[in-house]
Write an enzyme that holds these catalytic residues in place. Structure first.
Site, short mmCIF file in Angstrom:
data_model
loop_
_atom_site.label_atom_id
_atom_site.label_comp_id
_atom_site.label_asym_id
_atom_site.label_seq_id
_atom_site.Cartn_x
_atom_site.Cartn_y
_atom_site.Cartn_z
N GLU A 95 0.82 -1.22 0.00
CA GLU A 95 0.00 0.00 0.00
C GLU A 95 0.85 1.27 0.00
O GLU A 95 0.46 2.28 -0.58
CB GLU A 95 -0.97 0.00 1.19
CG GLU A 95 -2.24 -0.82 0.96
CD GLU A 95 -2.04 -2.32 1.16
OE1 GLU A 95 -0.94 -2.72 1.61
OE2 GLU A 95 -2.97 -3.09 0.85
N HIS B 265 -12.00 -5.01 8.52
CA HIS B 265 -12.39 -4.88 7.11
C HIS B 265 -13.75 -4.20 7.00
O HIS B 265 -14.48 -4.43 6.04
CB HIS B 265 -12.44 -6.25 6.42
CG HIS B 265 -11.10 -6.88 6.22
ND1 HIS B 265 -10.37 -7.40 7.25
CD2 HIS B 265 -10.36 -7.05 5.11
CE1 HIS B 265 -9.23 -7.89 6.78
NE2 HIS B 265 -9.18 -7.68 5.48
#
Lengths: 335, 325
Positions: free
Chosen positions: B60, B129
């Protein structure tokens, strides 16, 4: 004023003289910056590159004007080496409106896009992936520009270093990762907390890259090894990583006298000081002592002039405070 | 006119901008060959090729660092962070680098980039999540934050985000990906920083964002049947924030209820409440009420997650209780 910038050239005498001038100017700039701290003209922190000038000078000499430099918070030398004049850099350290960023960035964030100096990044490792992005842009647009990311030995243990190396290798990006290994992180010896002896070079093979180590106190060696990396990058052969062995003569930052370093280690590296070393090389090559002294006093005069020019700058006011958060020039977050 | 899902609208909005401007490129994990883990980028690799639509490693920091470096040197990247929870592993690039570099350099660099990300709960994915992270982004100076609530807005706001010269965090409510809507043909371009009044009422104003917008609308219908007539505002953009619309509509009804998916503390609704209290206090007829998820990590079990995130029923009962007290 571009006395610290040297044009890419062959290793002829003019090139050598320019290379010395660049290193000497970087040294004298940093010495003056230190004096200005002591006189309280410079607030906050600053990280000097005294001892590491051969790297900034050698790499910059191998760059095209449209190549990109991404430096760390120890970025004064890299900024000047790209041809940025001294006065706005001094003024930036002093927080004046005639500073490179009008005082809004400070010592750790020197940036001059018009000189290809794309920023000094003060969070360890952050700019390695950012340099990849610039390299991607060059690759996408077919410009043959190359991005160089300088970083210290300590950066090799942070995640973004490894993410950037892998990313650049997989995308075959025209980027050069340049490790200035000065042996010490802040107060800790890098080898005490690193799994390999050469923190960058020993990791290169993990990303399919050649292991390259260079004497970082020899500007000619730096120039040669970096020139080869630029050629590979421009030929579409992807990234390179170079580890240069060097040493900072002072502490990590203004607040650090560097007392943790053994005397014999310091003495060993002071003997390898790149400036007198390169000066001797000029004498060997037939440049006269008088010529060198003349060059040095020119540089000293330049430093003096730039210091006065910087000091004459205004203190920034409220008009700058709310400027340039956004591309429209303002800071408004509501209507 | 075609009926599109929210997820199909993402690809359509991106494709619209990629056709218009060659400097627009897309990168992220699984965005190419796989068409995105939430199928938000289906068909883009096929239309635009692997040079403009690039799969990345699970890195990321590299994804967003690359987007930043590309944006400052002439491209207009759209980067995907698969789940917005993963901003936690690359927040340095977002908050320290992308957000601050324009200001720090006295305007020498601009960052015309979009970071899209699946956001919020409702899919039973558990605490790592499912977060609603819009407030993480909202509190950092230098980031624009856009949260569409329907397929049409996805296209227009995506286009506006891509064309904007500032970095935009574009949060897609995962629970809305399968929602459908009729969308007109042709290019659609919206405006950042404009809230929409979706329903006009006279008794109270519900201000909602993203996944909470359809719930606020449904709650308003139920409330109307019970004699409480509500205005519903879709905020759509936290930065810039359309305070003009919000203040006008709250002043008109005299009551403000925010409907927020985020955990309680420092939610965007607190900022809205503060602005309303500062600027139109004497137009208020009763307390400002925030309806949020409790200040907890989101649980995975469907029964628990449904208890946590504001439901239509909770909105209705909270408004009724406050209006009738």
């Amino acid at each position: 004023m571009s006395n610290t910038k040297i044009a890419p050239a062959n290793s002829d005498l003019a090139h050598k003289i320019a290379m010395y001038r660049s290193q000497f100017a970087l040294r004298q700039f940093e010495n003056r910056a230190y004096d200005l701290f002591l006189e309280n003209f410079v607030k906050g922190t600053s990280h000097l590159a005294i001892g590491q000038e051969a790297i900034a000078a050698g790499v910059a000499a191998a760059m095209r004007p449209d190549d990109w430099t991404f430096a760390t918070y120890r970025g004064h030398a890299h900024t000047l080496a790209r041809g940025v004049p001294m006065a706005p850099v001094f003024a930036e350290l002093m927080g004046r409106t005639n500073g490179l960023m009008a005082g809004k960035g400070g010592s750790m964030h020197l940036t001059s896009v018009e000189h290809g100096m794309m920023g000094s990044y003060a969070v360890i490792g952050a700019h390695l992936p950012i340099a990849c992005g610039a390299a991607w842009s060059a690759q996408y647009r077919g410009t043959e520009q190359v991005a160089v990311a300088f970083f210290g030995d300590g950066s090799t243990n942070i995640g973004s270093f490894h993410e950037a190396l892998n990313f650049a290798a997989v995308w075959k990006l025209p980027v050069i990762f340049f490790c200035e290994n000065n042996l010490w992180m802040e107060y800790t010896r890098t080898s005490d907390v690193t799994a390999v002896a050469n923190p960058a070079a020993d990791r290169a093979s993990a990303y399919g890259l050649e292991s390259i180590i260079v004497d970082g106190n020899d500007a000619d060696a730096v120039f040669d090894v970096t020139s080869a990396a630029f050629a590979r990058a421009r030929a579409g052969e992807g990234p390179s990583m170079i580890e240069a062995k060097t040493y900072r003569h002072g502490g990590h930052s203004r607040a650090d006298p560097g007392k943790y370093r053994p005397d014999d280690e310091l003495a060993e590296w002071m003997a390898k000081d790149p400036i007198p070393r390169y000066r001797a090389r000029l004498l060997d090559a037939g440049v006269s002592e008088e010529e060198i002294l003349a060059l040095e006093s020119e540089v000293d005069a330049e430093v003096d002039l730039a210091t006065e020019e910087a000091k004459a700058g205004d203190v920034p006011g409220e008009d700058l405070l709310l400027k340039d958060v956004w591309a429209d020039g303002g800071a408004s977050w509501r209507n | 006119m075609a009926q599109l899902t929210f997820r199909e609208s993402i690809a359509r909005g991106i494709a619209q901008e990629m056709r218009r401007d060659e400097s627009v490129v897309l990168l992220g994990e699984d965005v190419g060959a796989a068409g995105g883990v939430f199928k938000g980028t289906v068909g883009l690799l096929e239309e635009f090729g692997g040079v403009r639509v690039r799969d990345t490693p699970i890195s990321e920091q590299a994804i967003l660092g690359a987007a930043m470096g590309a944006a400052m040197t002439g491209l207009r990247p759209i980067a995907e962070i698969m789940f917005s929870d993963f901003f936690a592993v690359c927040w340095d690039i977002v908050a320290n680098e992308i957000a601050k570099s324009r200001y720090m350099t006295n305007g020498q660099v601009t960052f015309p980039l979009v970071i899209r990300s699946g956001n919020g709960g409702g899919l039973r994915f558990g605490a790592q999540h499912s977060q609603s992270v819009e407030n993480w982004a909202m509190m950092v100076p230098g980031l624009k934050v856009v949260v569409p609530s329907n397929a049409l807005d996805v296209i227009g706001l995506m286009a506006a985000a891509v064309r904007d010269d500032d970095p935009v965090i574009f949060l897609e409510a995962k629970v809305l990906y399968s929602s459908k809507m009729d969308v007109p043909d042709g290019d659609i371009v919206d405006t950042l920083g404009s809230a929409k009044v979706l329903r006009e009422g006279s008794n109270a104003t519900l201000v909602a964002l993203g996944s909470m917008v359809p719930r606020a609308l449904e709650a308003a219908s139920e409330l109307a049947a019970n004699g409480i007539d509500c205005t519903v505002i879709d905020v759509r953009s936290l930065v810039p924030l359309d305070t003009t619309t919000i203040l006008r509509e709250v002043a008109a009804t005299g009551r403000l209820f925010t409907v927020e998916e985020n955990p309680r503390l420092c939610g965007w609704g607190a900022e809205v409440a503060s602005i309303v209290a500062d600027e139109i206090f004497y137009d208020l007829d009763g307390p400002i009420v925030r309806i949020t998820t409790p200040h907890i990590p989101l649980p995975a079990a469907d029964a628990l997650e449904d208890l946590a995130i504001p439901s239509v029923e909770r909105i209705v009962t909270t408004v009724q209780k406050s209006m009738n007290s």
